[in-house]
Scaffold this motif. Structure first.
Motif, mmCIF file in Angstrom:
data_model
loop_
_atom_site.group_PDB
_atom_site.id
_atom_site.type_symbol
_atom_site.label_atom_id
_atom_site.label_comp_id
_atom_site.label_asym_id
_atom_site.label_seq_id
_atom_site.Cartn_x
_atom_site.Cartn_y
_atom_site.Cartn_z
ATOM 1 N N VAL A 160 0.859 -1.198 0.000
ATOM 2 C CA VAL A 160 0.000 0.000 0.000
ATOM 3 C C VAL A 160 0.892 1.243 0.000
ATOM 4 N N GLY A 161 0.247 2.408 0.156
ATOM 5 C CA GLY A 161 1.007 3.654 0.269
ATOM 6 C C GLY A 161 1.616 4.083 -1.053
ATOM 7 N N SER A 162 2.540 5.026 -0.977
ATOM 8 C CA SER A 162 3.074 5.653 -2.182
ATOM 9 C C SER A 162 3.824 4.660 -3.071
ATOM 10 N N ALA A 163 4.451 3.653 -2.466
ATOM 11 C CA ALA A 163 5.195 2.681 -3.280
ATOM 12 C C ALA A 163 4.244 1.932 -4.198
ATOM 13 N N ALA A 164 3.036 1.662 -3.737
ATOM 14 C CA ALA A 164 2.074 0.930 -4.538
ATOM 15 C C ALA A 164 1.412 1.828 -5.586
ATOM 16 N N ARG A 165 1.412 3.120 -5.343
ATOM 17 C CA ARG A 165 0.685 4.035 -6.252
ATOM 18 C C ARG A 165 1.590 4.840 -7.165
ATOM 19 N N ARG A 166 2.889 4.583 -7.052
ATOM 20 C CA ARG A 166 3.879 5.342 -7.813
ATOM 21 C C ARG A 166 3.844 6.819 -7.481
ATOM 22 N N ASP A 193 13.885 10.557 -3.935
ATOM 23 C CA ASP A 193 14.826 10.223 -2.847
ATOM 24 C C ASP A 193 14.116 9.665 -1.628
ATOM 25 N N GLU A 194 12.869 9.342 -1.781
ATOM 26 C CA GLU A 194 12.168 8.758 -0.657
ATOM 27 C C GLU A 194 12.362 7.250 -0.721
ATOM 28 N N ARG A 195 12.479 6.633 0.430
ATOM 29 C CA ARG A 195 12.778 5.197 0.434
ATOM 30 C C ARG A 195 11.856 4.509 1.413
ATOM 31 N N ASP A 196 10.575 4.530 1.122
ATOM 32 C CA ASP A 196 9.630 4.047 2.111
ATOM 33 C C ASP A 196 8.681 3.050 1.459
ATOM 34 N N ILE A 197 8.627 1.856 2.026
ATOM 35 C CA ILE A 197 7.739 0.820 1.489
ATOM 36 C C ILE A 197 6.794 0.367 2.601
ATOM 37 N N ASP A 198 5.498 0.436 2.336
ATOM 38 C CA ASP A 198 4.511 0.040 3.334
ATOM 39 C C ASP A 198 3.856 -1.271 2.922
ATOM 40 N N ILE A 199 4.087 -2.292 3.736
ATOM 41 C CA ILE A 199 3.455 -3.581 3.453
ATOM 42 C C ILE A 199 2.493 -3.918 4.586
ATOM 43 N N ARG A 209 -7.875 1.266 7.450
ATOM 44 C CA ARG A 209 -8.369 2.039 6.309
ATOM 45 C C ARG A 209 -7.417 1.967 5.120
ATOM 46 N N SER A 210 -6.129 1.750 5.406
ATOM 47 C CA SER A 210 -5.112 1.857 4.343
ATOM 48 C C SER A 210 -5.379 0.988 3.122
ATOM 49 N N PRO A 211 -5.762 -0.306 3.291
ATOM 50 C CA PRO A 211 -6.056 -1.092 2.087
ATOM 51 C C PRO A 211 -7.188 -0.476 1.252
ATOM 52 N N HIS A 212 -8.158 0.144 1.924
ATOM 53 C CA HIS A 212 -9.252 0.793 1.198
ATOM 54 C C HIS A 212 -8.756 2.033 0.462
ATOM 55 N N HIS A 213 -7.887 2.804 1.124
ATOM 56 C CA HIS A 213 -7.281 3.968 0.450
ATOM 57 C C HIS A 213 -6.568 3.505 -0.811
ATOM 58 N N GLN A 214 -5.838 2.394 -0.638
ATOM 59 C CA GLN A 214 -5.069 1.861 -1.750
ATOM 60 C C GLN A 214 -5.978 1.591 -2.950
ATOM 61 N N ALA A 235 5.475 21.576 5.033
ATOM 62 C CA ALA A 235 4.153 21.194 5.529
ATOM 63 C C ALA A 235 3.782 19.764 5.150
ATOM 64 N N TYR A 236 4.784 18.962 4.733
ATOM 65 C CA TYR A 236 4.463 17.587 4.352
ATOM 66 C C TYR A 236 4.655 16.628 5.513
ATOM 67 N N GLY A 237 3.646 15.820 5.759
ATOM 68 C CA GLY A 237 3.737 14.788 6.800
ATOM 69 C C GLY A 237 2.683 14.990 7.864
ATOM 70 N N ALA A 238 1.930 13.907 8.135
ATOM 71 C CA ALA A 238 0.853 14.020 9.124
ATOM 72 C C ALA A 238 1.346 13.686 10.524
ATOM 73 N N GLU A 239 2.616 13.314 10.666
ATOM 74 C CA GLU A 239 3.103 12.956 12.000
ATOM 75 C C GLU A 239 3.040 14.182 12.913
ATOM 76 N N PHE A 267 0.368 17.844 5.893
ATOM 77 C CA PHE A 267 -0.431 17.136 4.904
ATOM 78 C C PHE A 267 0.160 15.749 4.638
ATOM 79 N N SER A 268 -0.655 14.707 4.741
ATOM 80 C CA SER A 268 -0.172 13.351 4.468
ATOM 81 C C SER A 268 -0.131 13.116 2.959
ATOM 82 N N GLY A 269 0.563 12.042 2.579
ATOM 83 C CA GLY A 269 0.630 11.682 1.166
ATOM 84 C C GLY A 269 -0.758 11.401 0.600
ATOM 85 N N TYR A 270 -1.555 10.703 1.358
ATOM 86 C CA TYR A 270 -2.917 10.374 0.921
ATOM 87 C C TYR A 270 -3.736 11.654 0.719
ATOM 88 N N LEU A 271 -3.551 12.620 1.594
ATOM 89 C CA LEU A 271 -4.259 13.900 1.450
ATOM 90 C C LEU A 271 -3.832 14.606 0.155
HETATM 91 P P1 UTP Z 1 2.515 6.715 4.728
HETATM 92 O O1 UTP Z 1 2.652 7.685 5.829
HETATM 93 O O2 UTP Z 1 3.677 5.835 4.430
HETATM 94 O O3 UTP Z 1 2.072 7.560 3.435
HETATM 95 O O4 UTP Z 1 1.225 5.866 5.055
HETATM 96 P P2 UTP Z 1 2.309 7.358 1.890
HETATM 97 O O5 UTP Z 1 0.990 7.624 1.200
HETATM 98 O O6 UTP Z 1 2.944 6.045 1.623
HETATM 99 O O7 UTP Z 1 3.257 8.553 1.521
HETATM 100 P P3 UTP Z 1 4.862 8.664 1.649
HETATM 101 O O8 UTP Z 1 5.307 8.874 0.251
HETATM 102 O O9 UTP Z 1 5.374 7.414 2.264
HETATM 103 O O10 UTP Z 1 5.105 9.866 2.484
HETATM 104 C C1 UTP Z 1 0.810 4.707 4.363
HETATM 105 C C2 UTP Z 1 -0.698 4.688 4.230
HETATM 106 O O11 UTP Z 1 -1.324 4.872 5.496
HETATM 107 C C3 UTP Z 1 -2.464 5.718 5.377
HETATM 108 C C4 UTP Z 1 -2.652 5.975 3.916
HETATM 109 O O12 UTP Z 1 -3.523 5.012 3.411
HETATM 110 C C5 UTP Z 1 -1.255 5.822 3.388
HETATM 111 O O13 UTP Z 1 -1.233 5.543 2.033
HETATM 112 N N1 UTP Z 1 -2.306 6.978 6.138
HETATM 113 C C6 UTP Z 1 -1.096 7.314 6.656
HETATM 114 C C7 UTP Z 1 -3.372 7.825 6.341
HETATM 115 O O14 UTP Z 1 -4.481 7.554 5.908
HETATM 116 N N2 UTP Z 1 -3.198 8.979 7.028
HETATM 117 C C8 UTP Z 1 -2.016 9.329 7.547
HETATM 118 O O15 UTP Z 1 -1.899 10.388 8.165
HETATM 119 C C9 UTP Z 1 -0.928 8.475 7.340
#
Ligand code: UTP
Ligand code: MN
Length: 462
Positions: A49-55, A60-66, A134-139, A166-170, A176-180
């Motif tokens: 899921v996440g940005s790696a799955a959606r291109r 320079d980001e190196r983040d994979i969400d499984i 929610r993440s799989p549904h976002h995906q 302003a990037y990052g929901a942490e 702003f999160s990537g999904y946003l």
């Molecule tokens: P990530 O924080 O890794 O975001 O969360 P991302 O979309 O992969 O973006 P980057 O490129 O790594 O920064 C992974 C998934 O968790 C959910 C989303 O579905 C996101 O795709 N998520 C995360 C949220 O819904 N809200 C958040 O604040 C964070």
């Protein structure tokens, strides 16, 4: 503007080789996770899921969400136990267990930061048990709608948000999160579309991509007090922009206005904060003429998402104490890395000895008040009636120096973040004025933080 955007895109868009490398690693890990499930006899499956799955990842980001999806009727403890078991098998000795809303595993692997997150495979996303479900549904939602052209627009928006800080929901960012960013792009159709619309935003904007609320007022009432509300297309009870602070909302709106007015790469790639030398720092401090207090202590051993809110809470408590005592806090900030740091900048270091002490209004008897203060050795003048008609004494202030208030507050530690209070109880050091220079000299992180603080400026104006 077209030229600028093209140039930015060339810099941030992953090249074919980058994509292939990431795909190889991601696919390999998904397979390993699926294999781990069957080997352990666990009924679950892995999903990228996440940005790696959606291109939509920046180069320079190196983040994979499984994510590892479990059946929704599995009890929570089982999910956590089995989830960690599967993730542990995939990660082996590289894995590190993390505890957010629920446990997951992170690891560094072939230059990537991998998250292995157990969650529930829930058919109706408004019935989720935990935010990660929610993440799989976002995906699925984003995957079905993002075209390759739109993907480029997302990359531009993500880099723009990164550039303006302003990037990052942490909680450390509250942005702003990537999904946003993906949803905003889908809603407005392009990066320019987003920027154009956002340049006229006022606090209280509500976006409802799928028209879940026929009456937007209803949504507004539900998410009251939030500068930006974007109804989650997969769950109408969720505001995807819940993390966005007023500060980051306004920063984004201003950035959009400035960009339209005078576009440039500086929004995407601002100059870094200039590191001040000791001499420059000393000079800036003198020029400001304020009193700076830097409280340094050991960082609580917690993840940033817990540490930062606690540091902020502690900062607020200290500011309130100082303000009540008659001081004016010009600005304050917190920082944490190897150490934790609370920074407070007072307009003055010391107040006069005398302070006004008003008594009861004319409708209330005042004999006790008068006799008590007449006898007091702290009385300097009074009683008299001030212009507002209040009976007043002028008395000696208990603590005239800001530092005393601060020290007292640090001993009492009321309304502090819990773990921060614990750390402070073990010891701290206050550096004031020019003494912070020694601190900056010893620690590069602190030097960078102080440099940023003393030269604070919107990134695109640096
Ligand atoms: P990530 O924080 O890794 O975001 O969360 P991302 O979309 O992969 O973006 P980057 O490129 O790594 O920064 C992974 C998934 O968790 C959910 C989303 O579905 C996101 O795709 N998520 C995360 C949220 O819904 N809200 C958040 O604040 C964070
Ligand atoms: Mn990600």
């Amino acid at each position: 503007m077209e030229k600028i955007l093209e140039k930015v895109l060339r810099r941030v868009k992953p090249k074919k080789l980058d994509r292939e490398r990431l795909k190889k690693v991601a696919d390999g890990l998904v397979k390993r996770a699926d294999d781990a499930c069957s080997e352990l006899g666990v009924e679950a499956r892995a999903m990228l899921v996440g940005s790696a799955a959606r291109r939509t990842w920046l180069r320079d980001e190196r983040d994979i969400d499984i994510f590892i999806l479990f059946p929704e009727n599995l009890p929570r403890e089982e999910l956590e136990r089995k989830g960690l078991e599967v993730a542990g098998k995939v990660a082996g000795r590289r894995g590190r267990e993390q505890f957010a809303e629920h446990p997951y595993v992170t690891m560094k692997f072939k230059g990537f930061d991998i998250d292995l997150v157990p969650c529930y495979d829930i058919s109706d996303p408004s019935k989720i048990q935990s935010a990660v479900d929610r993440s799989p549904h976002h995906q699925r939602y984003v995957e079905a709608r993002l075209t390759p052209e739109l993907t480029d627009e997302v990359l531009l928006l993500k880099q723009f948000l990164t550039g303006i800080g302003a990037y990052g929901a942490e909680l450390q960012v509250q942005g702003f999160s990537g999904y946003l960013a993906e949803l905003l792009t889908l809603n407005y159709g392009s990066f320019r579309g987003v920027v154009g619309a956002a340049s006229t935003w006022e606090p209280g904007v509500v976006l409802d991509l799928r028209g879940k609320y026929p009456d937007l007022e209803e949504a507004r009432a539900l998410f009251t007090g939030q500068p930006l509300t974007v109804i989650d297309p997969v769950d109408p009870n969720r505001n995807v922009a819940a993390a966005v602070s007023m500060q980051n909302f306004a920063t984004f709106v201003r950035a959009c206005q400035s960009f339209l007015n005078n576009p440039g790469e500086r929004f995407f790639f601002p100059k870094p904060v200039k590191l001040l030398t000791s001499r420059q720092m000393s000079w800036v401090l003198k020029q400001r003429g304020t009193t700076l207090f830097c409280i340094v202590f050991d960082r609580p051993d917690l993840v940033p998402d817990i540490t930062y809110p606690q540091l902020r809470k502690t900062e607020r408590a200290l500011v309130t104490k100082l303000t009540r005592a008659g001081f004016w806090v010009l600005r304050s900030d917190v920082w944490s890395n190897g150490k934790a740091l609370l920074l407070l900048e007072l307009s003055i270091a010391e107040l006069p000895r005398v302070r006004a002490h008003p008594g009861p209004p004319v409708t209330v008897k005042a004999e006790d008040f008068i006799s008590k203060h007449l006898r007091s050795k702290h009385k300097l003048a009074g009683p008299f009636i001030d212009e507002a008609g209040r009976l007043t004494f002028e008395v000696e202030r208990e603590h005239a120096r800001g530092r005393e208030i601060l020290e007292k507050a640090l001993e009492e530690r009321t309304a502090f973040g819990k773990h921060v209070a614990k750390s402070l109880a073990k010891g701290y050091k206050i550096y004031d004025g020019q003494r912070v220079l020694a601190l900056a000299r010893r620690n590069k992180g602190i030097r960078r933080f102080l440099s940023g603080y003393l030269t604070r400026c919107l990134p695109w104006h640096r």
